[in-house]
Enzyme design. Sequence first.
Site, PDB file in Angstrom:
ATOM      1  N   ALA A 108       1.068  -1.206   0.034  1.00 44.28           N
ATOM      2  CA  ALA A 108       0.211  -0.518   0.009  1.00 44.28           C
ATOM      3  C   ALA A 108       0.994   0.844   0.033  1.00 44.28           C
ATOM      4  CB  ALA A 108      -0.654  -0.419   1.502  1.00 44.28           C
ATOM      5  N   PHE A 109       0.894   2.492  -0.398  1.00 48.26           N
ATOM      6  CA  PHE A 109       1.061   3.507  -0.715  1.00 48.26           C
ATOM      7  C   PHE A 109       1.655   4.666   0.763  1.00 48.26           C
ATOM      8  CE2 PHE A 109      -0.658   7.355   1.535  1.00 48.26           C
ATOM      9  CZ  PHE A 109      -1.828   6.867   2.049  1.00 48.26           C
ATOM     10  N   LYS A 110       1.101   3.805   2.259  1.00 46.73           N
ATOM     11  CA  LYS A 110       1.844   3.904   3.116  1.00 46.73           C
ATOM     12  C   LYS A 110       3.173   4.253   3.274  1.00 46.73           C
ATOM     13  CE  LYS A 110      -2.247   5.270   5.279  1.00 46.73           C
ATOM     14  NZ  LYS A 110      -3.589   4.559   4.693  1.00 46.73           N
ATOM     15  N   ASP A 111       3.752   2.829   2.351  1.00 52.58           N
ATOM     16  CA  ASP A 111       5.186   2.368   2.712  1.00 52.58           C
ATOM     17  C   ASP A 111       6.058   3.313   2.236  1.00 52.58           C
ATOM     18  OD1 ASP A 111       5.277  -0.409   2.893  1.00 52.58           O
ATOM     19  OD2 ASP A 111       4.564  -1.311   1.381  1.00 52.58           O
TER      20      ASP A 111
END
Length: 452
Positions: A108-111
């Site tokens: 997910a983009f939070k990485d």
Amino acid sequence: MVYHSTRGQTPPHTFSQAVEAGLAPDGGLFLPERLPDITPLLPQWAGLSYAELAAEFFTLFASEVSREEWHALTAQAYSKFAHPDTAPLVRFTPQTYVLELFHGPTLAFKDFALQLLGLLYKRQVAQTGRKLAVLGATSGDTGSAAIHGCLGQEGIVIFILYPNGRVAPLQERQMACSGADNVFAIPVPGTFDDAQRVVKETFGDTAFTREVNLSAVNSINIARVLAQCVYYISGWLRLPAEAREKGVEFVVPTGNFGNVLAGWLAAKMGLPGVSFRVATNQNDILHRFFSTGIYEQGEVHPSHAPSMDIQAASNFERYLWFLLGGDTPKVRSVMTEMKSTGRADLRANMAADFRSTRMDDDTIQRVIVQAWQDWQYVLDPHTACAFTAMSPEKTSVVLATASPAKFPEVVARATGSEPTHPTLEALKALPLRRWPLTADVEVVKEFIRAHL
Ligand SMILES: *Cc1c(COP(=O)(O)O)cnc(C)c1O
């Protein structure tokens, strides 16, 4: 560069201090004292790798970290991304693109932000020689991304609370199957709000936070917002010149307003000709705000896009500061009003900065079916919220925030088969290591003390 609080009652902080504090002591959020002009730098940034671009960008915001060190930090942060472009741009038509932000370790983009934040924590531990306890509450994606940012980092112990039985099974596995000794995945009874309340109360005890050197991992850290600016710049640089010349609308699945705020800040720094559409699920506080100018909290209704099931966007205060022209007493009074009444009327201050749309669960399903039929492309339910109502004139870039394999049930109902991913398949064979606790602040504090 120094950082000020949106509420104006905090002395200036350096980048490192602002990252360490997370929330400003006056309850506000940190913003850089000014936004640098990146327009003249774009030509020389065009040939850089993603990690190099990130390093050059951060050099503008934190002079106490050397350029060399930034390059080392970002090279390491983005080394675990599975795609050579880190954030690949996929072309659907000459006017429609998808920016894939789900090739990091937790899909997910939070990485993008949390891989880097983990390394910034590590740098802090090395400089101060003090062990760091990281604490957060999650409804799914943030917790797993934070855990993977801190995994195995010496001197850091991470504790993530989540509502027992209310995160997706694969999200729980991402948190509880890491096998790392410095990771504690803690299911508590109740909802996300109960987990969040315990975390907030723990931070309310400042003697305790000092005793164990406690740091908050949540979506308001300024390092997270800045890290997210980079993929807008990278995506823009990858577009063909003709596509850019039409003007570019980034379409962003939105919950806490962190992701889309980063893009808007990049535009204010001089990323040319870009605009934004906020795409919400049925929890549509932001869509209602941009349509009416009235910010009004509602009840959260669980949806197919759970990482956007939010009715109080914690990053909104940063945008509010700009809307109110940097008038910090006014920011304070609007935030006080919002806290006591759940509502603020900002019609007098509205600007035409964002378009917005909302999508209910049935439409999410239909959009996933349609994208599969038209393009043989599998959307995750969050990205599906954005995959609609493209601008007729501009080039659209849809931000794909998660891999469909994280949400197999919803996707399978639409496409007929469960999407899989090798990372997630591997997790299914690993033992779960969980530390269930009661939702009680004293119990949680004792647990943290015992496991440092
Ligand atoms: C967190 C998240 C979002 C929403 O991002 P915000 O910064 O909260 O607006 C969207 N999609 C996915 C998959 C997420 O994990």
